[in-house]
Design an enzyme around this catalytic site. Structure first.
Site, mmCIF file in Angstrom:
data_model
loop_
_atom_site.group_PDB
_atom_site.id
_atom_site.type_symbol
_atom_site.label_atom_id
_atom_site.label_comp_id
_atom_site.label_asym_id
_atom_site.label_seq_id
_atom_site.Cartn_x
_atom_site.Cartn_y
_atom_site.Cartn_z
ATOM 1 N N GLU A 38 1.004 0.991 -13.773
ATOM 2 C CA GLU A 38 0.437 1.545 -12.536
ATOM 3 C C GLU A 38 -0.062 2.976 -12.737
ATOM 4 O O GLU A 38 -1.076 3.363 -12.188
ATOM 5 C CB GLU A 38 1.463 1.494 -11.395
ATOM 6 C CG GLU A 38 1.698 0.101 -10.837
ATOM 7 C CD GLU A 38 0.451 -0.528 -10.230
ATOM 8 O OE1 GLU A 38 -0.504 0.195 -9.872
ATOM 9 O OE2 GLU A 38 0.420 -1.763 -10.129
ATOM 10 N N GLN A 43 -7.238 5.641 -11.968
ATOM 11 C CA GLN A 43 -8.460 6.190 -12.598
ATOM 12 C C GLN A 43 -8.968 5.368 -13.784
ATOM 13 O O GLN A 43 -9.947 5.746 -14.400
ATOM 14 C CB GLN A 43 -8.285 7.636 -13.113
ATOM 15 C CG GLN A 43 -7.458 8.539 -12.255
ATOM 16 C CD GLN A 43 -8.222 9.094 -11.095
ATOM 17 O OE1 GLN A 43 -9.423 8.901 -10.992
ATOM 18 N NE2 GLN A 43 -7.544 9.760 -10.190
ATOM 19 N N TYR A 121 1.671 5.060 -3.120
ATOM 20 C CA TYR A 121 1.115 3.836 -3.712
ATOM 21 C C TYR A 121 1.991 3.337 -4.868
ATOM 22 O O TYR A 121 2.408 2.179 -4.898
ATOM 23 C CB TYR A 121 -0.328 4.056 -4.210
ATOM 24 C CG TYR A 121 -0.754 2.910 -5.076
ATOM 25 C CD1 TYR A 121 -1.106 1.688 -4.493
ATOM 26 C CD2 TYR A 121 -0.705 2.991 -6.465
ATOM 27 C CE1 TYR A 121 -1.422 0.593 -5.276
ATOM 28 C CE2 TYR A 121 -1.024 1.898 -7.257
ATOM 29 C CZ TYR A 121 -1.386 0.711 -6.655
ATOM 30 O OH TYR A 121 -1.675 -0.365 -7.434
ATOM 31 N N ASP A 139 -3.729 1.792 -1.947
ATOM 32 C CA ASP A 139 -4.587 2.715 -2.691
ATOM 33 C C ASP A 139 -6.034 2.524 -2.213
ATOM 34 O O ASP A 139 -6.277 1.819 -1.228
ATOM 35 C CB ASP A 139 -4.446 2.497 -4.204
ATOM 36 C CG ASP A 139 -5.053 1.177 -4.657
ATOM 37 O OD1 ASP A 139 -5.404 0.348 -3.785
ATOM 38 O OD2 ASP A 139 -5.209 0.978 -5.876
ATOM 39 N N CYS A 201 -18.578 -12.134 -1.715
ATOM 40 C CA CYS A 201 -17.945 -12.755 -0.540
ATOM 41 C C CYS A 201 -17.834 -14.277 -0.655
ATOM 42 O O CYS A 201 -16.879 -14.868 -0.165
ATOM 43 C CB CYS A 201 -18.712 -12.382 0.722
ATOM 44 S SG CYS A 201 -18.745 -10.603 0.998
HETATM 45 FE FE1 SF4 Z 1 -14.600 -8.292 0.886
HETATM 46 FE FE2 SF4 Z 1 -16.544 -10.039 1.326
HETATM 47 FE FE3 SF4 Z 1 -14.010 -10.865 1.176
HETATM 48 FE FE4 SF4 Z 1 -14.833 -9.478 3.252
HETATM 49 S S1 SF4 Z 1 -15.527 -11.499 2.645
HETATM 50 S S2 SF4 Z 1 -12.945 -9.143 2.094
HETATM 51 S S3 SF4 Z 1 -16.291 -8.068 2.326
HETATM 52 S S4 SF4 Z 1 -15.242 -9.956 -0.460
#
Ligand code: SF4
Length: 358
Positions: A38, A43, A121, A139, A201
């Site tokens: 961790e 970074q 964190y 974080d 997504c």
């Molecule tokens: Fe992130 Fe897209 Fe999932 Fe929403 S749908 S948490 S914006 S990856």
């Protein structure tokens, strides 16, 4: 109205079961391993950390070994990871753990928080992953993911916003799998709900619950105030060579790259004529002066814009060494003993030909 995160929990855990990357500190989540990983991961990306982690754990297999390690060895093991205060604090904390807890990290969130270099964190990550204590680990990654899911335009750099999210997660964190839940958020943030560019997504297990996706605001969240511009500093870096040895010197004990070894230099860019004039003033005769080109290194608040020269000298070595407090080291010593930070890598590449052994 605040978003209720309860519904995302089972989807994230299921997704994590099938998508978690195999990592040494996950396969064997000993408290020491989780802690070191961790700290390294602050970074630094997972892929880059893997090699450093293995090397570090091989050299310093437990907290006692870390507490007793010599500073130069410790810094050498950290060389390339940057932000060296992290490893100094790691050692300070290890010394406290040896002294107060017989060499074992305490399975207690509040006690972990008292150790040097361990903030909210990291304490949350160690407590939940290594000890299965149900506390959040919030974080920047987790803030981004959660604020996107909630469709929230809160400024995530504000402390009260971080604390609110911490409390919201505390309400829903599963008591039986707190470490997996925290890691599922970290993993989603690293591999799917990524920071730069469009998140993936269509691969996301909580897409159907995500407000940012539904409102097409993924690229507007998280909200952060504009960063201050970094200060620009110009520098000349000199690779002095004398009879197959190179001049290095120790930086000041405080400030940027404190206490690390560096190639000597000046706080302005010198052209060849200016450099020759300076060498002349020092009474140094250069056999050859070769340009090493220009390089840039970016720290969090400052940028170094550097020009480098390889200067092979033939005399005045004693005067130079006394005046500038140089240490003359050969290639093997530079590779294996002295930790020279990445900021100088453009000018040290050709002398670091030995593989590091510990
Ligand atoms: Fe992130 Fe897209 Fe999932 Fe929403 S749908 S948490 S914006 S990856």
């Amino acid at each position: 109205m605040a978003y209720n995160y309860e519904a995302i929990v089972p989807f994230l855990l299921d997704w994590f079961d099938y998508n978690a990357r195999i990592l040494a500190w996950r396969e064997n989540p000993k408290p020491y391993y989780v802690w070191v990983s961790e700290i390294m991961l602050q970074q630094t990306r997972v892929e880059a950390v893997k090699g450093y982690f293995d090397r570090f754990i091989t050299a310093l297999p437990d907290i006692n070994a870390l507490a007793e390690a010599e500073e130069d060895r410790l810094l050498k093991l950290w060389e390339g990871l940057g932000y060296y205060n992290r490893v100094r604090n790691l050692q300070k904390a290890a010394q406290v753990v040896v002294y107060e807890y017989k060499g074992e990290l305490p399975p207690d969130y509040e006690k972990l928080l008292q150790l040097p270099g361990i903030g909210f964190y990291t304490a949350g990550a160690i407590a939940s992953i290594a000890f299965q204590i149900p506390v959040p680990a919030v974080d920047g990654n987790v803030l981004r993911v959660m604020k996107r899911i909630a469709g929230s335009f809160d400024d995530i750099t504000k402390e009260n916003i971080k604390k609110e999210l911490w409390k919201d997660i505390l309400q829903v964190i599963p008591r039986d799998r707190p470490g997996d839940f925290n890691q599922s958020l970290m993993e989603l943030g690293a591999t799917v709900c990524i920071p730069n560019g469009r998140p993936l997504c269509e691969q996301c297990p909580v897409m159907h619950l995500c407000k940012a996706f539904h409102n097409d605001t993924m690229l507007l969240i998280p909200v952060k105030p504009a960063k201050k511009e970094r200060r620009r500093e110009e520098r000349t870096i000199l690779l002095f060579e004398y009879q197959d040895k190179y001049a290095i010197r120790k930086r000041a004990a405080k400030g940027l790259l404190a206490g690390l070894w560096e190639l000597p230099g000046f706080e302005k860019k010198l052209n060849v004529q200016e450099l020759m004039k300076l060498l002349n003033e020092w009474g140094v005769t250069a056999d050859t002066v070769t340009s090493l080109g220009e390089a840039k290194h970016i720290f969090s608040h400052v940028e170094w814009h550097m020009i480098g020269y390889h200067v092979i000298i033939t005399d005045a070595i004693r005067e130079l060494t006394q005046k500038e407090e140089f240490v003359w080291a050969n290639r093997q010593e530079i590779s294996q003993k002295y930790s020279i930070p990445n900021a100088f890598s453009a000018f040290t590449a050709e002398i670091k030909e030995y593989k590091v052994k510990f």
